[in-house]
Design a protein around this motif. Structure first.
Motif, PDB file in Angstrom:
ATOM      1  N   ASP A   1      -3.604   9.718  -1.980  1.00  0.00           N
ATOM      2  CA  ASP A   1      -2.727  10.780  -1.483  1.00  0.00           C
ATOM      3  C   ASP A   1      -1.388  10.180  -1.081  1.00  0.00           C
ATOM      4  OD1 ASP A   1      -1.445  12.899  -0.313  1.00  0.00           O
ATOM      5  OD2 ASP A   1      -2.809  13.076   1.403  1.00  0.00           O
ATOM      6  N   PRO A   2      -0.360  10.295  -1.934  1.00  0.00           N
ATOM      7  CA  PRO A   2       0.936   9.673  -1.624  1.00  0.00           C
ATOM      8  C   PRO A   2       1.674  10.320  -0.459  1.00  0.00           C
ATOM      9  CG  PRO A   2       1.102  11.009  -3.609  1.00  0.00           C
ATOM     10  CD  PRO A   2      -0.346  10.965  -3.246  1.00  0.00           C
ATOM     11  N   LEU A   3       1.111  11.388   0.117  1.00  0.00           N
ATOM     12  CA  LEU A   3       1.725  12.037   1.272  1.00  0.00           C
ATOM     13  C   LEU A   3       0.921  11.797   2.546  1.00  0.00           C
ATOM     14  CD1 LEU A   3       2.728  15.456  -0.354  1.00  0.00           C
ATOM     15  CD2 LEU A   3       4.070  13.360  -0.182  1.00  0.00           C
TER      16      LEU A   3
ATOM     17  N   ALA B   1       0.837  -1.203   0.000  1.00  0.00           N
ATOM     18  CA  ALA B   1       0.000   0.000   0.000  1.00  0.00           C
ATOM     19  C   ALA B   1       0.866   1.245   0.000  1.00  0.00           C
ATOM     20  CB  ALA B   1      -0.933  -0.013   1.214  1.00  0.00           C
ATOM     21  N   PHE B   2       1.910   1.265   0.822  1.00  0.00           N
ATOM     22  CA  PHE B   2       2.784   2.434   0.866  1.00  0.00           C
ATOM     23  C   PHE B   2       3.719   2.474  -0.331  1.00  0.00           C
ATOM     24  CE2 PHE B   2       6.645   4.711   1.903  1.00  0.00           C
ATOM     25  CZ  PHE B   2       6.155   5.892   2.437  1.00  0.00           C
ATOM     26  N   VAL B   3       4.386   1.367  -0.624  1.00  0.00           N
ATOM     27  CA  VAL B   3       5.414   1.363  -1.660  1.00  0.00           C
ATOM     28  C   VAL B   3       4.820   1.607  -3.036  1.00  0.00           C
ATOM     29  CG1 VAL B   3       7.136  -0.062  -2.829  1.00  0.00           C
ATOM     30  CG2 VAL B   3       7.003  -0.071  -0.339  1.00  0.00           C
ATOM     31  N   GLN B   4       3.709   0.925  -3.347  1.00  0.00           N
ATOM     32  CA  GLN B   4       3.136   1.012  -4.693  1.00  0.00           C
ATOM     33  C   GLN B   4       1.930   1.934  -4.785  1.00  0.00           C
ATOM     34  OE1 GLN B   4       2.852  -2.874  -6.791  1.00  0.00           O
ATOM     35  NE2 GLN B   4       3.731  -3.768  -4.937  1.00  0.00           N
ATOM     36  N   GLY B   5       1.366   2.344  -3.633  1.00  0.00           N
ATOM     37  CA  GLY B   5       0.149   3.143  -3.684  1.00  0.00           C
ATOM     38  C   GLY B   5      -0.978   2.384  -4.376  1.00  0.00           C
TER      39      GLY B   5
END
Length: 723
Positions: free
Chosen positions: A601-603, A588-592
């Motif tokens: 929201d990648p931030l 979830a974090f690495v690939q969004g």
């Protein structure tokens, strides 16, 4: 900066030393011996250009491109330089790029064909074939240079600027390579052929194209998972479908490593074993080689046995498995295996049973003072299990090929502190078992990136396991740089930042890689949002406790009312609140991934060093909080802000060490400072682990990094290194 062929010839005639000095000052670091080689090469190149002008007078106006000055064109986003790039148009107004690799190799050299395509024995040393080198540059520009259109033509060749014998270069196994990327030498006839070839390709100048090419950028998304997934999506219906190409164009030592390993896969005899150790700094392209090896070896050698991509962390495993599951390739996800899966799967005996057996054989030797099996004698335990048929799934050479990225994270119980989750201490080093269970093993390593208590395998350790098992090995160093705009100078700055001998070389890399320090946490978000790309991430070391996953905590969509992990003072009295990355699925974090907050929201989350190791993004924002600070001219760790559970044993040792230190000085416990003291062994160890975490964070960016440093003294010090 650009110059014309005519201007180059004028420089050679009137001020060749000034020309070479300009190249040396404006380009990469150039040694005195290289300057001498340039002198001889440039004189010969000028003669060749004279012949070209005789054929076509317009050729005097053709540009030589350089992203720095004059020659030595630096490939976008890579630490690789082309000796000479000629730019112009042909009669059909198609852009033409001619890349010429110059070699001033001596006439008397006793060169021989290499053992595999792309290699040459130059003065007895196995080196990358010059045609293989220029092939990499050519493909890199052909496929990934922003200013090269599908109708444009990019060609490459090698010009030996002395009258050497070129026959060893064109002999097998490099005949086709030289046919595609021809060689020329300083002989009159050969030089004339090269001049004619260039003028047949480039018939007129195009200054606008030359200028645009010089300023061009790398246009491929270097997201390793995305590129492998796109390759898999091109397959028809199975892993042997048509249309498969390597995910990345490799350069220089990358190509040597890849070619050498692929040749070993092709030629290795049944029962023979070999180990490759590929070492390099963060961003040196180790993972790109690993991805190409996996894709290409599956295509060519799957019938030889299992081909495994071995993961050394949950983040790696989550992300690679997720990518393969969604690729549509049946069974592909099962080729991703955890390093922990290589331990013997016991049948008919358990840990206590093994301990009882070894106690009866030799309790004094095998049982440690704590009552556990002594971890030093793992080989005896494995031999016993095999000989008594207790480890039936433990098969030598069960895998044809095992590719281990981030191999520095492998567990080596004898060296590590504390326990290793998911790995039996008595089983010994993971790397030992991978070598035993694989015919060919490839370990991609950087000793400086293993920072947790249980990440304890070094390059020397792998060599020792090879000796124990009687397995030959090849060590290859990759000295490229693809992150951080290809700036090795920036990597040098990062490596020195947390060392006793910091360097101030900002002028060398400031125009290549952007680093900014901002005043408030929210400035990170604003800076990254202005880049208008989803390839951005916020990162931090473990300066805040991980509270969001507790109980019914954070989910991938942030739909639960979880407590924030980060709650920082921000501008105008506001608060800056963020979560750590969702731990239920690191993809979830690495690939969004879709149906996650990071997709929208990648931030929205802050990643830790563990989750992003091995991955990169265009731009990175770093929250540098209270753990690593400058005090009295030295780096120290504030242990009150160190929450890395993976280094808890090192931290505990440092706390005890500090308590003893201050107790001897009659300082009350309540008054003891939380800062480590340089020179105390465990304090130095915990400081090194934090250094390594920051090294990981500071080398994730491809184009730039923005940093918020909370501690004023630390902030001013880092700023001073950027002046």
């Amino acid at each position: 900066m650009l110059m014309t062929v005519g201007e180059f010839r004028d420089y050679v005639r009137s001020d060749i030393n000034g020309l070479i000095t300009s190249v040396a000052n404006m380009s990469r670091n150039v040694s005195d011996s290289e300057k001498q080689e340039m002198n001889a090469s440039y004189i010969q190149v000028s003669k060749m250009f004279g012949k070209a002008i005789e054929v076509n007078p317009e050729f005097a106006k053709v540009n030589i491109g350089s992203s720095e000055m004059l020659l030595e064109y630096k490939l976008p986003s890579a630490s690789a330089w082309c000796d000479l790039v000629l730019l112009g148009d042909d009669d059909l107004d198609h852009h033409q790029v001619m890349i010429v690799e110059l070699k001033n190799w001596r006439k008397e050299s006793k060169d021989k064909p290499g053992n595999y395509e792309g290699s040459i024995l130059h003065n007895g040393v196995d080196e990358l074939h010059p045609c293989e080198q220029v092939k990499g540059y050519t493909e890199y520009c052909r496929y990934f240079h922003s200013e090269v259109r599908p109708t444009d033509e990019v060609n490459g060749c090698v010009y030996f600027t002395q009258k050497i014998d070129m026959s060893p270069y064109a002999a097998s196994p490099n005949a086709q390579l030289v046919a595609d990327y021809p060689t020329y030498n300083a002989e009159e006839e050969s030089t004339s052929i090269l001049a004619n070839r260039i003028t047949s390709k480039i018939t007129k100048p195009n200054p606008d194209f030359a200028y645009a090419f010089e300023k061009g950028v790398y246009r491929q998304d270097r997201n390793i998972l995305k590129q492998v997934a796109e390759n898999l999506s091109k397959l028809d219906s199975s892993l042997f479908g048509s249309g498969l190409v390597s995910p990345f164009v490799l350069l220089e030592r990358q190509r040597s490593a890849y070619n050498h390993i692929m040749q070993e896969l092709r030629d290795v005899a049944e029962g023979q074993k070999h180990v490759f150790i590929v070492k390099g700094n963060p961003g040196s392209g180790k993972s790109a080689i690993a991805a190409n090896l996996w894709v290409d070896s599956v295509l060519k050698y799957r019938d030889r046995g299992n081909i495994a991509f071995v993961t050394t962390s949950e983040s790696q495993n989550h992300n690679w498995t997720k990518m393969f599951k969604e690729s549509g390739v049946a069974g592909a996800q099962h080729m991703i295996v955890k390093a922990s899966s290589f331990k013997p799967s016991l049948q008919g005996i358990d840990d206590n049973g093994l301990k009882a057996k070894m106690r009866r054989i030799n309790a004094e030797k095998y049982i440690s003072p704590t009552g556990a099996l002594d971890r030093r004698f793992y080989k005896d335990y494995i031999d016993y299990l095999i000989s008594h048929d207790y480890a039936r799934g433990y098969v030598e050479n069960n895998n044809f090929l095992s590719i281990v990225d981030e191999a520095h994270a492998l567990v080596y119980p004898e060296k590590m502190l504390g326990m290793a989750m998911g790995w039996k201490i008595w089983a010994g080093p993971m790397a030992y078992h991978i070598i035993y269970c694989s015919q060919i093993s490839v370990f991609f390593m950087d000793d400086k990136q293993g920072f947790r208590d249980r990440e304890s395998t070094s390059i020397d350790d792998v060599k020792e396991f090879c000796r124990m098992l009687g397995v030959s090995y090849t060590e290859i160093e990759i000295n490229m740089q693809f992150r951080c705009s290809g700036s090795q100078d920036y990597i040098d700055w990062v490596d020195a930042l947390c060392s006793p001998s910091q360097i101030k070389n900002h002028n060398k890399w400031k125009d290549q890689y952007t680093v900014e320090i901002v005043d408030y946490p929210s400035d990170l978000d604003n800076w990254l949002k202005a880049k208008n790309t989803s390839s951005v991430r916020l990162l931090s070391s473990y300066t805040r406790e991980w509270v969001s996953p507790d109980g019914e905590g954070l989910d991938s969509m942030h739909s639960r009312n979880s407590e924030y992990d980060f709650d920082l003072e921000d501008k105008n009295g506001e608060r800056y609140k963020k979560y750590w990355n969702y731990a239920g699925d690191y993809a979830a974090f690495v690939q969004g991934i879709v149906r996650s907050k990071m997709h929208d929201d990648p931030l929205s989350e802050i990643g830790c060093p563990y989750v992003v190791r091995g991955f990169d993004y265009n731009y990175i924002g770093i929250l540098w909080l209270e753990d690593l600070v400058r005090r009295d001219g030295q780096w120290v760790i504030n242990l009150d802000y160190n929450y890395e559970t993976g280094t808890s044993v090192a931290k505990g040792g440092a706390i005890k060490e500090l308590a003893d230190y201050w107790k001897k000085r009659k300082v009350k416990k309540a008054d003891m400072p939380p800062f480590t003291i340089p020179g105390l062994p465990m304090c130095d160890r915990i400081r090194e682990t934090v250094f390594q975490a920051y090294r990981i964070l500071l080398t994730r960016g491809i184009k730039g990094t923005v940093i918020y440093i909370k501690d004023k003294e630390t902030r001013e010090y880092v700023k001073s290194l950027l002046e």
